[in-house]
Design a protein around this motif. Structure first.
Motif, PDB file in Angstrom:
ATOM      1  N   VAL A 355       0.847  -1.203   0.000  1.00 61.03           N
ATOM      2  CA  VAL A 355       0.000   0.000   0.000  1.00 61.03           C
ATOM      3  C   VAL A 355       0.881   1.252   0.000  1.00 61.03           C
ATOM      4  CG1 VAL A 355      -1.683   1.320   1.364  1.00 61.03           C
ATOM      5  CG2 VAL A 355      -1.962  -1.150   1.086  1.00 61.03           C
ATOM      6  N   THR A 356       1.889   1.248   0.836  1.00 64.28           N
ATOM      7  CA  THR A 356       2.814   2.380   0.901  1.00 64.28           C
ATOM      8  C   THR A 356       3.610   2.492  -0.401  1.00 64.28           C
ATOM      9  OG1 THR A 356       2.994   2.204   3.278  1.00 64.28           O
ATOM     10  CG2 THR A 356       4.805   3.317   2.176  1.00 64.28           C
ATOM     11  N   TYR A 357       4.045   1.331  -0.917  1.00 58.90           N
ATOM     12  CA  TYR A 357       4.832   1.348  -2.156  1.00 58.90           C
ATOM     13  C   TYR A 357       4.015   1.967  -3.296  1.00 58.90           C
ATOM     14  CZ  TYR A 357       8.163  -0.080  -5.685  1.00 58.90           C
ATOM     15  OH  TYR A 357       9.088  -0.058  -6.702  1.00 58.90           O
ATOM     16  N   VAL A 358       2.747   1.594  -3.372  1.00 56.66           N
ATOM     17  CA  VAL A 358       1.883   2.148  -4.423  1.00 56.66           C
ATOM     18  C   VAL A 358       1.658   3.644  -4.175  1.00 56.66           C
ATOM     19  CG1 VAL A 358      -0.478   2.110  -5.338  1.00 56.66           C
ATOM     20  CG2 VAL A 358       0.771  -0.028  -5.013  1.00 56.66           C
ATOM     21  N   ALA A 359       1.400   3.999  -2.934  1.00 53.18           N
ATOM     22  CA  ALA A 359       1.149   5.427  -2.622  1.00 53.18           C
ATOM     23  C   ALA A 359       2.364   6.281  -2.997  1.00 53.18           C
ATOM     24  CB  ALA A 359       0.821   5.582  -1.140  1.00 53.18           C
ATOM     25  N   GLU A 360       3.551   5.745  -2.756  1.00 51.21           N
ATOM     26  CA  GLU A 360       4.762   6.557  -2.976  1.00 51.21           C
ATOM     27  C   GLU A 360       5.329   6.465  -4.390  1.00 51.21           C
ATOM     28  OE1 GLU A 360       7.481   5.363   0.068  1.00 51.21           O
ATOM     29  OE2 GLU A 360       6.424   6.498   1.630  1.00 51.21           O
ATOM     30  N   ASN A 361       5.128   5.313  -5.035  1.00 48.17           N
ATOM     31  CA  ASN A 361       5.823   5.098  -6.317  1.00 48.17           C
ATOM     32  C   ASN A 361       4.926   4.923  -7.532  1.00 48.17           C
ATOM     33  OD1 ASN A 361       8.739   4.687  -5.304  1.00 48.17           O
ATOM     34  ND2 ASN A 361       7.519   3.342  -4.013  1.00 48.17           N
ATOM     35  N   MET A 362       3.646   4.730  -7.319  1.00 50.02           N
ATOM     36  CA  MET A 362       2.814   4.411  -8.484  1.00 50.02           C
ATOM     37  C   MET A 362       1.643   5.374  -8.706  1.00 50.02           C
ATOM     38  SD  MET A 362       2.427   0.303  -8.629  1.00 50.02           S
ATOM     39  CE  MET A 362       3.605  -0.843  -8.006  1.00 50.02           C
ATOM     40  N   LEU A 363       1.101   5.947  -7.659  1.00 53.69           N
ATOM     41  CA  LEU A 363      -0.153   6.706  -7.807  1.00 53.69           C
ATOM     42  C   LEU A 363      -0.078   7.755  -8.906  1.00 53.69           C
ATOM     43  CD1 LEU A 363      -1.787   7.371  -4.306  1.00 53.69           C
ATOM     44  CD2 LEU A 363      -2.488   5.792  -6.114  1.00 53.69           C
ATOM     45  N   THR A 383      -1.512  -1.947  10.301  1.00 54.10           N
ATOM     46  CA  THR A 383      -1.353  -0.597   9.730  1.00 54.10           C
ATOM     47  C   THR A 383      -1.081   0.405  10.850  1.00 54.10           C
ATOM     48  OG1 THR A 383      -3.746  -0.215   9.727  1.00 54.10           O
ATOM     49  CG2 THR A 383      -2.784  -0.973   7.670  1.00 54.10           C
ATOM     50  N   THR A 384      -1.644   0.118  12.032  1.00 52.58           N
ATOM     51  CA  THR A 384      -1.372   0.992  13.186  1.00 52.58           C
ATOM     52  C   THR A 384       0.095   0.878  13.592  1.00 52.58           C
ATOM     53  OG1 THR A 384      -3.626   0.631  13.931  1.00 52.58           O
ATOM     54  CG2 THR A 384      -2.095   1.530  15.566  1.00 52.58           C
ATOM     55  N   HIS A 385       0.581  -0.364  13.731  1.00 47.86           N
ATOM     56  CA  HIS A 385       1.983  -0.546  14.135  1.00 47.86           C
ATOM     57  C   HIS A 385       2.953   0.001  13.080  1.00 47.86           C
ATOM     58  CE1 HIS A 385       0.871  -2.744  17.660  1.00 47.86           C
ATOM     59  NE2 HIS A 385       0.277  -3.693  16.984  1.00 47.86           N
ATOM     60  N   LEU A 386       2.588  -0.172  11.800  1.00 43.03           N
ATOM     61  CA  LEU A 386       3.470   0.292  10.725  1.00 43.03           C
ATOM     62  C   LEU A 386       3.345   1.805  10.499  1.00 43.03           C
ATOM     63  CD1 LEU A 386       2.698  -2.552   8.136  1.00 43.03           C
ATOM     64  CD2 LEU A 386       4.876  -2.237   9.329  1.00 43.03           C
ATOM     65  N   GLY A 387       2.291   2.404  11.027  1.00 45.67           N
ATOM     66  CA  GLY A 387       2.067   3.849  10.838  1.00 45.67           C
ATOM     67  C   GLY A 387       1.691   4.187   9.402  1.00 45.67           C
ATOM     68  N   ILE A 388       0.899   3.301   8.749  1.00 45.94           N
ATOM     69  CA  ILE A 388       0.599   3.527   7.328  1.00 45.94           C
ATOM     70  C   ILE A 388      -0.892   3.739   7.060  1.00 45.94           C
ATOM     71  CG2 ILE A 388       2.651   2.287   6.539  1.00 45.94           C
ATOM     72  CD1 ILE A 388       0.742  -0.065   5.798  1.00 45.94           C
ATOM     73  N   GLN A 389      -1.639   4.113   8.085  1.00 39.25           N
ATOM     74  CA  GLN A 389      -3.073   4.341   7.829  1.00 39.25           C
ATOM     75  C   GLN A 389      -3.269   5.484   6.825  1.00 39.25           C
ATOM     76  OE1 GLN A 389      -5.708   4.263  11.243  1.00 39.25           O
ATOM     77  NE2 GLN A 389      -7.252   5.437  10.119  1.00 39.25           N
ATOM     78  N   GLY A 390      -2.360   6.466   6.878  1.00 38.74           N
ATOM     79  CA  GLY A 390      -2.430   7.589   5.928  1.00 38.74           C
ATOM     80  C   GLY A 390      -2.269   7.100   4.494  1.00 38.74           C
ATOM     81  N   ASP A 391      -1.365   6.136   4.272  1.00 36.79           N
ATOM     82  CA  ASP A 391      -1.178   5.586   2.918  1.00 36.79           C
ATOM     83  C   ASP A 391      -2.408   4.803   2.471  1.00 36.79           C
ATOM     84  OD1 ASP A 391       1.377   6.645   2.741  1.00 36.79           O
ATOM     85  OD2 ASP A 391       2.300   4.891   3.669  1.00 36.79           O
ATOM     86  N   LEU A 392      -2.993   4.085   3.417  1.00 37.73           N
ATOM     87  CA  LEU A 392      -4.206   3.321   3.097  1.00 37.73           C
ATOM     88  C   LEU A 392      -5.310   4.282   2.625  1.00 37.73           C
ATOM     89  CD1 LEU A 392      -5.627   0.466   3.350  1.00 37.73           C
ATOM     90  CD2 LEU A 392      -6.339   1.189   5.631  1.00 37.73           C
ATOM     91  N   GLU A 393      -5.472   5.365   3.344  1.00 39.15           N
ATOM     92  CA  GLU A 393      -6.508   6.345   2.983  1.00 39.15           C
ATOM     93  C   GLU A 393      -6.164   7.046   1.667  1.00 39.15           C
ATOM     94  OE1 GLU A 393      -7.744   8.867   6.273  1.00 39.15           O
ATOM     95  OE2 GLU A 393      -7.366   7.221   7.671  1.00 39.15           O
ATOM     96  N   LYS A 394      -4.869   7.288   1.449  1.00 37.87           N
ATOM     97  CA  LYS A 394      -4.435   7.948   0.212  1.00 37.87           C
ATOM     98  C   LYS A 394      -4.769   7.078  -1.006  1.00 37.87           C
ATOM     99  CE  LYS A 394      -0.240  10.125  -1.592  1.00 37.87           C
ATOM    100  NZ  LYS A 394       1.194  10.287  -1.375  1.00 37.87           N
ATOM    101  N   GLU A 401     -14.678   8.313  -4.520  1.00 37.47           N
ATOM    102  CA  GLU A 401     -15.048   9.724  -4.291  1.00 37.47           C
ATOM    103  C   GLU A 401     -15.096  10.026  -2.789  1.00 37.47           C
ATOM    104  OE1 GLU A 401     -15.231  11.844  -6.578  1.00 37.47           O
ATOM    105  OE2 GLU A 401     -15.534  10.663  -8.403  1.00 37.47           O
ATOM    106  N   GLN A 402     -15.636   9.085  -2.028  1.00 35.76           N
ATOM    107  CA  GLN A 402     -15.741   9.293  -0.575  1.00 35.76           C
ATOM    108  C   GLN A 402     -15.096   8.120   0.156  1.00 35.76           C
ATOM    109  OE1 GLN A 402     -19.579  10.135   1.208  1.00 35.76           O
ATOM    110  NE2 GLN A 402     -20.268  10.975  -0.754  1.00 35.76           N
ATOM    111  N   VAL A 403     -14.300   8.440   1.168  1.00 35.77           N
ATOM    112  CA  VAL A 403     -13.619   7.398   1.943  1.00 35.77           C
ATOM    113  C   VAL A 403     -14.071   7.504   3.398  1.00 35.77           C
ATOM    114  CG1 VAL A 403     -11.382   6.512   2.714  1.00 35.77           C
ATOM    115  CG2 VAL A 403     -11.601   7.510   0.420  1.00 35.77           C
ATOM    116  N   VAL A 467      -7.398  -3.019  -0.678  1.00 30.46           N
ATOM    117  CA  VAL A 467      -7.604  -1.688  -1.275  1.00 30.46           C
ATOM    118  C   VAL A 467      -6.931  -1.590  -2.656  1.00 30.46           C
ATOM    119  CG1 VAL A 467      -5.591  -0.556  -0.218  1.00 30.46           C
ATOM    120  CG2 VAL A 467      -7.679   0.771  -0.668  1.00 30.46           C
ATOM    121  N   LEU A 468      -5.868  -2.373  -2.892  1.00 35.62           N
ATOM    122  CA  LEU A 468      -5.211  -2.327  -4.207  1.00 35.62           C
ATOM    123  C   LEU A 468      -6.093  -2.946  -5.290  1.00 35.62           C
ATOM    124  CD1 LEU A 468      -1.466  -3.125  -3.395  1.00 35.62           C
ATOM    125  CD2 LEU A 468      -2.625  -0.909  -3.567  1.00 35.62           C
ATOM    126  N   GLU A 469      -6.956  -3.872  -4.907  1.00 34.14           N
ATOM    127  CA  GLU A 469      -7.904  -4.430  -5.881  1.00 34.14           C
ATOM    128  C   GLU A 469      -8.877  -3.330  -6.327  1.00 34.14           C
ATOM    129  OE1 GLU A 469      -8.694  -8.074  -3.041  1.00 34.14           O
ATOM    130  OE2 GLU A 469      -9.642  -8.447  -4.972  1.00 34.14           O
TER     131      GLU A 469
END
Ligand code: SF4
Ligand code: SF4
Length: 476
Positions: A355-363, A383-394, A401-403, A467-469
């Motif tokens: 999820v982070t890789y896609v958010a940072e390198n592909m979006l 996602t809480t331990h990894l601190g990547i909830q922001g990437d999931l939402e991104k 349209e709405q998350v 979410v990537l699907e």
């Protein structure tokens, strides 16, 4: 009642909890004005000051110096617990069996009973603790995220599981680690076979096996289970754009190969592959990918020798595939990313969730999305331990349209296979979130870890996808 409890060294705390320790500081913390409002409310509700006198609200500036008890030292991992209860709201087993605080308090009670020579109580605690304290802990460690003194009750429970592991079970998991490729494929084939049989019939078979071998050993077949997934090595040596220079190593999670996609989805692994092609990036797949695993099933069950076998093989493989740590490793299930970090980062290899890789390198390299109307997300303990909830939402934001992230989301307690070993844990952990999900009524539902998706599918009756699907479908 004033009660001074003395033990052989240990924690000093007020007999009636932290409220008395904090009481003289409440005015300083909140200021005179707010404090006087609290005093008024307390007076209005309890004019005779009979409810918890001296706790939170007090005129006695020396309250914190009274009514101490000293807790006996029990285990180093939990000895600093002050029984404040901050960890309780995030615990998935809180409404079913025990909270983290209760797991600790009962260990202390056991130590006290042992010191008193009260063996009947020790035996009774041990008997009840097996299910209430150990088996129904999801070992998701959400408790450490809320604990002011950093106690990880999940890690403590893993230690108890390791200490209690039988020789036969341990040998079985070590054998599985040695033969993980074939074992994973066999599990996938078994799921496919079961999928085509009536659910009730398969459940009867697993129920008989559970009655014989124990409910903490044999999972119960669940209606939300899909067919088995694809063998990972079929991806080939490189995924994505064959003309691009590989920028990372892709290790699809074995959980995505064991459990196939939900409903009409393509699955997280296939979605990631298609997104990589579309974004023009390439990733290497290790030759021996079928035998790789993040080790989470072994650590969560306390199977140390099996984990050591697996860790050695994974480290060797990743060292080679990443060219000595020059490339990062990408994994497509949040819990597995979290587990793989423990194995790979100690040898200098970075691990990134897909999820982070896609958010940072592909979006920003993907075609414009044909967004769905609305999506409900389920963040996970990982996602809480990894601190990547922001990437999931991104990522969700790029596909919908709405998350919506339910305010009542929490760890689903599925925890790999725990949602099948003890389905009541996931049922209890997801009750509030499921109600909110129904109320939201969104078009699409997603998370980022296959077994959590299974847990939420069961809880809500909605198909949860990675979410990537959702992003892949929106950018076709
Ligand atoms: S938050 Fe930490 S200190 Fe407080 S009860 Fe839970 S484990 Fe103990
Ligand atoms: S690991 Fe999870 S289930 Fe276990 S005590 Fe901590 S929050 Fe509760």
């Amino acid at each position: 009642m004033v009660d001074l409890v003395l033990g052989a060294g240990g924690n000093l705390k007020a007999e009636h909890g932290t409220g008395r320790i904090m009481a003289p500081y409440v005015r300083r913390q909140y200021g005179d004005e707010l404090y006087s409002v609290m005093v008024e409310i307390k007076r209005a509700a309890d004019p005779n000051n009979v409810m918890n006198p001296g706790v939170i609200i007090t005129d006695d500036e020396r309250e914190h110096m009274k009514n101490f008890k000293v807790e006996a030292q029990v285990e180093a991992e939990i000895d600093s617990c002050v029984e404040c209860g901050y960890c309780e709201p995030v615990c998935p087993s809180r409404d079913l069996t025990m909270t983290p605080r209760q797991r600790i308090v009962v260990r202390r009670a056991r130590a006290q009973a042992l010191a008193d020579g009260n063996m009947e109580t020790v035996r009774e605690i041990d008997r009840a603790y097996e299910y209430q304290g150990i088996e129904t802990c999801a070992v998701d460690s959400m408790c450490v995220t809320a604990c002011p003194v950093g106690i990880d009750t999940g890690k403590f429970i893993k230690k108890l599981r390791a200490e209690g592991a039988g020789a036969a079970e341990s040998a079985g998991w070590t054998a599985a680690a040695k033969m993980w490729g074939p074992a994973n494929m066999a599990a996938s084939a078994a799921l496919t076979g079961a999928y085509f049989l009536p659910t009730k019939l398969v459940q009867k078979v697993t129920d008989v096996a559970r009655a014989l071998a124990g409910t903490d050993t044999v999972p119960q077949y669940q209606p939300e289970l899909s067919k088995g997934g694809r063998t990972r090595s079929k991806l080939g040596p490189v995924i994505g754009d064959a003309s691009a220079e590989p920028t990372a190593v892709f290790v699809p999670a074995c959980v995505n190969s064991m459990f196939g996609p939900q409903g009409d989805g393509v699955g997280a692994t296939e979605a990631f592959v298609r997104l990589a092609e579309r974004a023009g990036v390439a990733l290497i797949v290790p030759d021996d990918v079928d035998s790789l695993c993040c080790g989470t099933p072994w650590t969560s069950k306390g199977m140390r020798s099996g984990h050591a076998v697996l860790e050695a093989r994974v480290q060797r493989s990743l060292m080679e595939a990443t060219r000595g740590g020059a490339l990062p490793v990408v994994m497509d299930a949040a819990s597995c990313t979290h587990g793989m970090i423990d194995i790979a980062e100690s040898i200098g290899i970075e691990v990134i969730d897909a999820v982070t890789y896609v958010a940072e390198n592909m979006l920003d390299r993907l075609p414009e999305a044909n967004k769905v109307g609305s999506i409900t997300l389920h963040p996970t303990c990982s996602t809480t331990h990894l601190g990547i909830q922001g990437d999931l939402e991104k990522v969700a934001d790029a596909a919908a349209e709405q998350v919506h992230v339910p305010a009542n989301w929490g760890c689903c307690g599925y925890a790999g296979d725990r949602g099948m070993l003890h389905p009541e844990l996931t049922d209890s952990a997801t009750t509030q979130e499921a109600k909110e999900v129904h109320h939201l009524g969104d078009e699409v539902h997603a998370s980022c870890n296959r077994t959590c998706e299974l847990g939420l599918t069961r809880a809500t009756g909605e198909d949860y996808h990675h979410v990537l699907e959702v992003l892949e479908a929106a950018t076709r």
